[in-house]
Design an enzyme around this catalytic site. Structure first.
Site, PDB file in Angstrom:
ATOM      1  N   GLU A  30       0.842  -1.208   0.000  1.00 53.18           N
ATOM      2  CA  GLU A  30       0.000   0.000   0.000  1.00 53.18           C
ATOM      3  C   GLU A  30       0.873   1.253   0.000  1.00 53.18           C
ATOM      4  O   GLU A  30       1.822   1.360   0.791  1.00 53.18           O
ATOM      5  CB  GLU A  30      -0.887  -0.031   1.251  1.00 53.18           C
ATOM      6  N   ASP A  33       3.081   2.013  -4.890  1.00 55.53           N
ATOM      7  CA  ASP A  33       3.112   2.093  -6.368  1.00 55.53           C
ATOM      8  C   ASP A  33       3.765   3.384  -6.867  1.00 55.53           C
ATOM      9  O   ASP A  33       4.617   3.352  -7.750  1.00 55.53           O
ATOM     10  CB  ASP A  33       1.724   1.841  -6.998  1.00 55.53           C
ATOM     11  N   LEU A 115     -12.851   0.252  -3.687  1.00 50.01           N
ATOM     12  CA  LEU A 115     -12.549  -0.893  -4.551  1.00 50.01           C
ATOM     13  C   LEU A 115     -12.322  -0.449  -6.003  1.00 50.01           C
ATOM     14  O   LEU A 115     -12.466  -1.229  -6.931  1.00 50.01           O
ATOM     15  CB  LEU A 115     -13.671  -1.934  -4.454  1.00 50.01           C
ATOM     16  N   GLU A 150      -6.605   9.924 -15.226  1.00 51.42           N
ATOM     17  CA  GLU A 150      -6.922  10.283 -13.840  1.00 51.42           C
ATOM     18  C   GLU A 150      -5.961  11.350 -13.306  1.00 51.42           C
ATOM     19  O   GLU A 150      -6.369  12.284 -12.630  1.00 51.42           O
ATOM     20  CB  GLU A 150      -6.896   9.026 -12.960  1.00 51.42           C
ATOM     21  N   ASP A 162      -4.245   0.503  -9.414  1.00 56.08           N
ATOM     22  CA  ASP A 162      -5.666   0.186  -9.620  1.00 56.08           C
ATOM     23  C   ASP A 162      -5.962  -0.136 -11.084  1.00 56.08           C
ATOM     24  O   ASP A 162      -6.650  -1.119 -11.395  1.00 56.08           O
ATOM     25  CB  ASP A 162      -6.549   1.361  -9.175  1.00 56.08           C
ATOM     26  N   TYR A 214      -3.779  12.231   0.303  1.00 56.21           N
ATOM     27  CA  TYR A 214      -3.065  11.354  -0.630  1.00 56.21           C
ATOM     28  C   TYR A 214      -1.954  12.136  -1.344  1.00 56.21           C
ATOM     29  O   TYR A 214      -0.803  11.711  -1.395  1.00 56.21           O
ATOM     30  CB  TYR A 214      -4.046  10.766  -1.650  1.00 56.21           C
TER      31      TYR A 214
HETATM   32  C1  GLA Z   1      -5.161   4.535  -4.275  1.00 57.73           C
HETATM   33  C2  GLA Z   1      -4.382   4.870  -5.550  1.00 57.73           C
HETATM   34  C3  GLA Z   1      -3.360   3.791  -5.885  1.00 57.73           C
HETATM   35  C4  GLA Z   1      -2.489   3.469  -4.666  1.00 57.73           C
HETATM   36  C5  GLA Z   1      -3.346   3.248  -3.414  1.00 57.73           C
HETATM   37  C6  GLA Z   1      -2.514   3.085  -2.171  1.00 57.73           C
HETATM   38  O1  GLA Z   1      -5.947   3.396  -4.482  1.00 57.73           O
HETATM   39  O2  GLA Z   1      -5.273   5.021  -6.632  1.00 57.73           O
HETATM   40  O3  GLA Z   1      -2.571   4.183  -6.982  1.00 57.73           O
HETATM   41  O4  GLA Z   1      -1.533   4.460  -4.457  1.00 57.73           O
HETATM   42  O5  GLA Z   1      -4.263   4.299  -3.205  1.00 57.73           O
HETATM   43  O6  GLA Z   1      -1.756   1.918  -2.217  1.00 57.73           O
END
Ligand code: GLA
Length: 370
Positions: A30, A33, A115, A150, A162, A214
């Site tokens: 988590e 990426d 999700l 995005e 994702d 984020y």
């Molecule tokens: C969100 C982002 C992903 C990733 C996760 C955390 O889902 O869209 O790219 O960074 O958070 O792992």
């Protein structure tokens, strides 16, 4: 198919293609990426189905079975707003290779559960356009294009996880992805054979500040990498040495990212060895690190994880970006009911909104349905 009927009713002809792309859940890895690290997501059984016919005139007509009313008609990219931006963003990233399209969308990804319904939407539309225009893009190229939509069009600085999970996952497998090389491998994930089930615990809470936090985490990681003189936190090889050079939040974020990326590799090693029951400890360690070091958990997520483990789960962690959304718990099948009761009781005691439980079955990535 419902979406095809809706398409015909709105636009007066059958769609040229219909594609399905799933949402995802992340087993481990988590916030790694966008640090060029490793992730291990898999596709869930819910997703977005897009029925599509291209148009030569540049107009986009868009209808969703989840939104009421007439199709939205957009003559230019600038007219898009809200959820239509994910679709128009994909068209925009394809530039001159596409003009307009008539599109109908049907989706069943539980909303707000973290999700990745947005990635499912982007990848479904990108795959359908790739197909009807014969663009020949690979699933990874479609994932990258969707991520760019995005990042650059919607304005969410997400990583590649994702969209890659939605585009590349295989039924019965998790997707082990190196977010730098973009090399991936499907790892068999047959939990039932080990008497286990992966339970999604949807907190049904999504905190407003999530996207701002984020972007802040991502900036902290990039700043830490600059101070350490490495291209990305993935490149830290001497963790103790690196931590000695950093302070405060950047120090904590770095410790999380570096250890989390190694936990992904460790977990893949256990899966390959058939030691599925042993992965629980890594899930727990991931959660503690996300809670204490990366600071993206929430009271609802922490209570879900603690109560699941108390109720008999072999391990549990928050999954996805954090600040709400879902947790996952690895549960022996005979303990499924007990774990759900334990979490529900803990939520009731704290007067949290009742959680929702969903089974996470590794499913097929994007595919053409007709
Ligand atoms: C969100 C982002 C992903 C990733 C996760 C955390 O889902 O869209 O790219 O960074 O958070 O792992």
């Amino acid at each position: 198919m419902r979406v095809v009927e809706a398409f015909r009713a709105a636009y007066g002809a059958s769609p040229q293609t219909v594609w399905h792309a799933p949402g995802r859940v992340n087993l481990i890895g988590e916030h790694t990426d966008y640090n060029d690290g490793f992730v291990l997501p898999f596709a869930v059984p819910w997703g977005v189905t897009a029925a599509l016919t291209p148009r030569a005139d540049g107009v986009v007509r868009l209808l969703s079975l989840q939104a009421s009313g007439e199709p939205v008609t957009m003559a230019t990219r600038e007219e898009s707003a809200g959820w239509t931006r994910y679709v128009v963003g994909v068209l925009a990233m394809l530039g001159d290779r596409v003009a307009g399209a008539d599109i109908a969308i049907d989706g069943d990804v539980p909303q707000g559960a973290g999700l990745s319904s947005s990635a499912a939407l982007e990848v479904a539309v990108a795959s359908a356009l790739n197909d009807v225009h014969g663009l020949g893009l690979t699933p990874m190229e479609l994932a990258l294009l969707s991520q760019r939509a995005e990042n650059d069009f919607v304005g969410m600085p997400c990583g590649i996880m994702d969209q890659a999970a939605s585009a590349l996952s295989r039924e019965g497998h998790a997707l082990f992805l190196d977010c730098r090389s973009l090399g991936s491998r499907s790892i068999p994930l047959d939990l039932a054979a080990h008497g286990l089930s992966l339970l999604i615990i949807d907190t049904q809470v999504h905190h407003e500040h999530a996207s701002g936090e984020y972007a802040k985490r991502r900036a902290e990681c990039e700043s830490a990498a600059r101070k350490l003189g490495v291209p990305a936190l993935r490149d830290v090889t001497d963790l103790a040495g690196a931590l000695g050079l950093l302070q405060g939040d950047e120090r904590k974020r770095t410790e999380h990212v570096v250890t989390e990326s190694h936990r992904v590799e460790a977990l893949v090693g256990l899966l390959r060895a058939g030691a599925v029951k042993e992965i629980g400890a890594l899930l727990n360690a991931s959660h503690l690190s996300l809670r204490n070091l990366f600071e993206v958990s929430s009271p609802e997520l922490d209570v879900a994880v603690e109560a699941a483990v108390r109720g008999g789960a072999r391990g549990a962690r928050m999954t996805g970006g954090g600040f709400g959304g879902s947790a996952i718990a690895l549960v022996p099948v005979e303990r499924l009911e007990g774990v759900q009761e334990s979490v529900s009781a803990a939520y009731a005691e704290r007067r949290f909104r009742a959680p929702r439980f969903l089974p996470a079955v590794p499913s097929q990535g994007a595919h053409r349905v007709s």
